[in-house]
Write an enzyme that holds these catalytic residues in place. Sequence first.
Site, short mmCIF file in Angstrom:
data_model
loop_
_atom_site.label_atom_id
_atom_site.label_comp_id
_atom_site.label_asym_id
_atom_site.label_seq_id
_atom_site.Cartn_x
_atom_site.Cartn_y
_atom_site.Cartn_z
N ARG A 51 5.58 -14.70 21.71
CA ARG A 51 6.84 -14.05 22.36
C ARG A 51 7.58 -13.15 21.98
NH1 ARG A 51 11.39 -18.18 23.72
NH2 ARG A 51 12.63 -17.09 21.90
N CYS A 84 11.47 -11.41 22.27
CA CYS A 84 12.82 -11.65 23.10
C CYS A 84 13.74 -10.44 22.57
CB CYS A 84 13.50 -12.75 22.74
SG CYS A 84 15.03 -13.13 23.76
#
Length: 127
Positions: A103, A105
């Site tokens: 991930r 972000c």
Amino acid sequence: MPITRYGTPAKAGALPFSKAVEADGWLYVSGQVPRDADGEIVSGSMTVQARAALANLKAALALAGYGLEDVVRVNVFIDDPRDFAQFNKVYAEFFTPEHAPARVCVQAAMMSDLRVEVDCVAYRDKA
């Protein structure tokens, strides 16, 4: 290698992009924002908007027969980095440790009243 597009808008004047595009077992899901079934932005806290955006991501995956367990990479764009902890609490409702994708972000200036946008890449062996 055939390319399959899912959720391509059919109505005149719609933006020219698909919710998801599949090629050779890879599914690329466009950015999903907190919109309701009528296309209106879901207003509210990061918790409310994150839950709506991730539900839309899950629905886009399902259009192509994929699930959250098939996701290998997620990109998250949040308007205010102070909302990061709230987002993570909701994210953990959707992605469990045994199916945790890679991930990213980042903080991003959002359009309108959006607090979050999420896209992903998923893979399924079609053999």
